[in-house]
Design an enzyme around this catalytic site. Structure first.
Site, PDB file in Angstrom:
ATOM      1  CB  CYS A  78      -0.918   0.022   1.221  1.00 24.63           C
ATOM      2  SG  CYS A  78      -2.173  -1.281   1.212  1.00 24.63           S
ATOM      3  CB  CYS A 353      -3.966  -0.368 -15.365  1.00 24.54           C
ATOM      4  SG  CYS A 353      -2.684  -1.125 -16.384  1.00 24.54           S
TER       5      CYS A 353
END
Length: 396
Positions: A78, A353
């Protein structure tokens, strides 16, 4: 050293300056004053990478990371757990805007939209690949830009059914990676070094009014709401009509091809091109009831340029009405863009993406007379720097 943090950068960091040198700082937010530790770079390098190890003046967007392994030197999965969800989306929008401006010469306001049902940005990732530490046999996730395996007990962005596989609490001697895949139909696979250990050889996903077979580790969007969100955005942008000719490039297991086929109907046609043999095999099963959809296996650039089979209809250069383009992270590149433009579609939906690759390809389209008319961003990867965009292009 202490630095003042500037704007967000592509890749999950922010830019600071130290004695004229750019420093890409993770775990910081724009406007903060932080103490950093340099993680990469020396006196001769043009830029450094660093971690913020102490926050001296915090942004109002800063929150306490929900995961104890999100921080300097820990799990690299993350990037933005220290930012509120609305702030994360503003940061991602700023990155897309900057890449469009710098690489495509476009000034375009961007909003990154949440996915329906995503309230806290956790528990969404339906496909997780764990690395295995060679000495301990423990599965975990890698540190940022490192081969070091962090033995994470519970990944909070993983779907609850992924966590229920308990991969992190087992030992995997002689294994380098373990992937867990779950689907909305209730299927679950555990794949160790490419071999299915638990579950069938495929999972079944549901989206766009159909069921989709996806074989062992094959590509499918990782957020449960992603497939529906992207199909809706593509159809809204293209508005394919009955009888039209459509192309789906980098078609995977046929998600967009199926949606296009339903829209153009039996009086129209869909040509889907995909390089993965297994994905094409899955697509043939998934679309067996749609004879007006043709599925071609091969590299998209080669097929469009005439490298496909003589009777596949892909290399004839005939005009098409609408195109869906969903390339891998590096983008479609100029040759594919040129082949699309040569077929003169009235509209192209580009599913991206990576904002840098999108911007480069938009610049190529602009050089061939296609202009951006609509751009939507979607937060399909909360807590990370990744963002998905759907761009609509039309001849200008």
């Amino acid at each position: 050293m202490v630095v003042d943090v500037g704007p967000v950068a592509h890749g999950g960091s922010c830019v600071a300056r130290h004695e004229g040198r750019a420093v890409f700082v993770r775990h910081a937010l724009p406007g903060e004053r932080v103490r950093i530790r340099v993680t990469e770079g020396g006196t001769e390098d043009r830029f450094w990478r660093a971690d913020a190890v102490e926050v001296l003046s915090a942004s109002p967007d800063r929150v306490e990371p929900p995961c104890p392994w999100a921080g300097p030197g820990l799990c690299g999965g993350c990037d933005w757990q220290h930012a509120s969800l609305p702030a994360q989306r503003r940061l991602k929008a700023a990155v897309v805007e900057e890449q469009l401006r710098r690489l495509a010469g476009l000034t375009w306001p961007v909003e990154v939209e949440p996915v329906d049902g995503d309230d806290d940005g956790l528990g969404w990732r339906t496909r997780v690949t764990y690395a295995v530490d060679g000495s301990s046999g423990r599965a975990g996730l890698r540190a940022h830009r490192s081969h070091t395996v962090v033995p994470v007990d519970t990944c909070l962005i993983a779907h609850p059914e992924v966590r229920a596989a308990s991969v992190e609490r087992e030992h995997w001697p002689g294994t380098s990676s373990v992937e867990v895949v779950v689907s909305d139909s209730g299927d679950r696979q555990v794949i160790a070094d490419g071999v299915v250990r638990t579950g069938r050889g495929h999972v079944v996903e549901r989206a766009a009014g159909r069921s989709w077979r996806v074989s062992g580790g094959g590509f499918w969007q990782v957020h449960p709401g992603a497939a529906r969100t992207l199909v809706d955005a593509v159809l809204d942008g293209l508005a394919p009509a009955p009888g039209e000719r459509a192309m789906d490039l980098y078609s995977g297991v046929g998600l967009f091809a199926g949606a296009l086929a339903d829209a153009v109907g039996p009086d129209g046609s869909v040509l889907a091109v995909e390089g993965s043999r297994q994905a094409v095999a899955d697509a043939r099963r998934n679309l067996h009831d749609v004879p007006w959809a043709r599925l071609v296996e091969g590299r998209v650039d080669r097929v469009l340029a005439g490298g496909g089979a003589a009777d596949d209809g892909a290399a004839d250069g005939a005009r098409v009405d609408v195109v869906v383009l969903d390339p891998p992270r590096q983008g479609a590149k100029a040759a594919v863009v040129g082949e699309i433009a040569a077929r003169a579609p009235r509209a192209v939906a580009y599913v991206a993406c990576d904002p840098a690759a999108l911007a480069r390809d938009l610049a190529s389209f602009a050089g061939l007379g296609y202009r951006l008319t609509e751009l939507r961003g979607f937060d399909l990867f909360p807590m990370t720097h990744h963002v998905e965009c759907v761009a609509i292009l039309r001849p200008g």
